[in-house]
Design a protein around this motif. Structure first.
Motif, PDB file in Angstrom:
ATOM      1  N   ARG A  41       0.381  -1.234   0.112  1.00  0.00           N
ATOM      2  CA  ARG A  41       0.253  -0.175   0.250  1.00  0.00           C
ATOM      3  C   ARG A  41       1.110   1.148  -0.344  1.00  0.00           C
ATOM      4  N   SER A  42       0.855   1.642  -0.989  1.00  0.00           N
ATOM      5  CA  SER A  42       1.378   2.993  -0.967  1.00  0.00           C
ATOM      6  C   SER A  42       1.239   4.217  -0.221  1.00  0.00           C
ATOM      7  N   ASP A  43       0.367   4.542   0.221  1.00  0.00           N
ATOM      8  CA  ASP A  43      -0.156   5.181   0.567  1.00  0.00           C
ATOM      9  C   ASP A  43       0.400   5.286   1.961  1.00  0.00           C
ATOM     10  N   SER A  44       1.011   3.808   2.363  1.00  0.00           N
ATOM     11  CA  SER A  44       1.631   3.919   4.116  1.00  0.00           C
ATOM     12  C   SER A  44       3.093   4.078   4.226  1.00  0.00           C
ATOM     13  N   ASP A  46       2.967   7.279   5.429  1.00  0.00           N
ATOM     14  CA  ASP A  46       2.908   8.614   5.418  1.00  0.00           C
ATOM     15  C   ASP A  46       3.976   8.685   6.819  1.00  0.00           C
ATOM     16  N   TRP A  85       4.958  -4.038   7.340  1.00  0.00           N
ATOM     17  CA  TRP A  85       3.899  -5.191   8.345  1.00  0.00           C
ATOM     18  C   TRP A  85       2.668  -5.692   7.583  1.00  0.00           C
ATOM     19  N   GLY A  87      -0.973  -7.634   6.448  1.00  0.00           N
ATOM     20  CA  GLY A  87      -1.753  -7.463   7.050  1.00  0.00           C
ATOM     21  C   GLY A  87      -2.396  -9.046   6.044  1.00  0.00           C
ATOM     22  N   THR A  97       2.325  -2.873   4.017  1.00  0.00           N
ATOM     23  CA  THR A  97       2.542  -1.856   5.056  1.00  0.00           C
ATOM     24  C   THR A  97       4.088  -0.903   4.866  1.00  0.00           C
ATOM     25  N   TRP A  99       6.308  -0.194   8.315  1.00  0.00           N
ATOM     26  CA  TRP A  99       6.284  -0.332   9.243  1.00  0.00           C
ATOM     27  C   TRP A  99       6.301   1.224   9.821  1.00  0.00           C
ATOM     28  N   ARG A 100       6.063   2.440  10.527  1.00  0.00           N
ATOM     29  CA  ARG A 100       6.765   3.120  10.849  1.00  0.00           C
ATOM     30  C   ARG A 100       8.245   3.252  12.078  1.00  0.00           C
ATOM     31  N   LYS A 153       5.950   6.493  17.411  1.00  0.00           N
ATOM     32  CA  LYS A 153       5.135   7.289  16.195  1.00  0.00           C
ATOM     33  C   LYS A 153       4.315   8.094  16.281  1.00  0.00           C
TER      34      LYS A 153
END
Length: 237
Positions: A41-44, A46, A85, A87, A97, A99-100, A153
């Protein structure tokens, strides 16, 4: 000749490029995973740009390194950590995703080496007991900790932890705090670091100098970033 990755200055665009072209494939195609890259998910992505840049720099300079299959560690780490991470298994392709927390952790470890001159061989992640996220070991006795660092985070989580630790320093037996914070307090009392370093997104940080009294008495005093420097550690007992 230095490799292109080592010679070019880190940038957020380069972080994103390496993330999808190198680190994600290594993670997905590990023999124990075999995930489809299309699930990412490229929107992750963030995160604060400076955290991505610092993370990339830590990997480029070998402060944090991949031991295989997207599993990263530093020299004194007690465990490896991935950058991603996973899902639900029921979704196809399985969602993946960024993982921040490990991004910020690797960035912070890299800063200790780059900005505060720590030797890489004294830096690690997941120190003893795993209550904290990163550590700088004492130059006089590597079995002991000079710095224990905790990554959060979000700014909300960062300031909540800071507040609860400072409450514990005043009234450790009566104050009500989260179980997670209590675990860190017990780890401080047991491992006796000289510095506790709280790190949040976008280089949000708080440096706490720790002093120990009789019995289980622990005091925390806010300090400045100079306390993180290797020179301060190498001069102290």
């Amino acid at each position: 000749m230095k490799s292109k990755a080592l010679s070019e200055p880190a940038s957020f665009d380069e972080f994103k490029r390496r993330l999808t072209s190198s680190w994600l494939p290594a993670y997905c195609h590990d023999h124990g995973r075999q995930y489809a890259e299309a699930g990412f998910r490229s929107d992750s992505i963030d995160i604060a740009e400076i955290d991505g840049i610092d993370c990339l720099d830590a990997i480029n300079k070998g402060t944090v390194f991949d031991v295989g299959g997207g599993r990263y560690r530093a020299a004194m780490s007690t465990a490896t950590e991935p950058l991603f991470w996973e899902g639900s298994r029921s979704e196809v392709p399985r969602p993946i995703t960024l993982w921040r927390e490990p991004v910020i952790t690797f960035a912070a470890v890299g800063r200790l080496a780059r900005d505060f001159s720590w030797p890489k061989h004294l830096l690690g992640t997941q120190p003893s007991g795993w209550a904290f996220d990163l550590a700088a070991h004492s130059p006089h006795d590597p079995s002991r900790y000079r710095i224990l660092g905790e990554v959060k985070k979000s700014a909300f989580e960062f300031w909540r932890l800071a507040s609860e630790l400072q409450q514990l320093a005043l009234t450790p037996r009566t104050v009500k705090v989260s179980e997670n914070t209590r675990k860190k307090w017990l780890a401080i009392a047991e491992l006796k670091p000289r510095i506790v370093w709280l790190v949040g997104p976008a280089r949000l940080e708080l440096v706490l100098e720790v002093t120990y009294g009789s019995g289980d008495e622990v005091s925390l005093n806010e300090g400045n970033a100079s306390l993180l420097h290797w020179n301060a550690a190498s001069r102290s007992s």
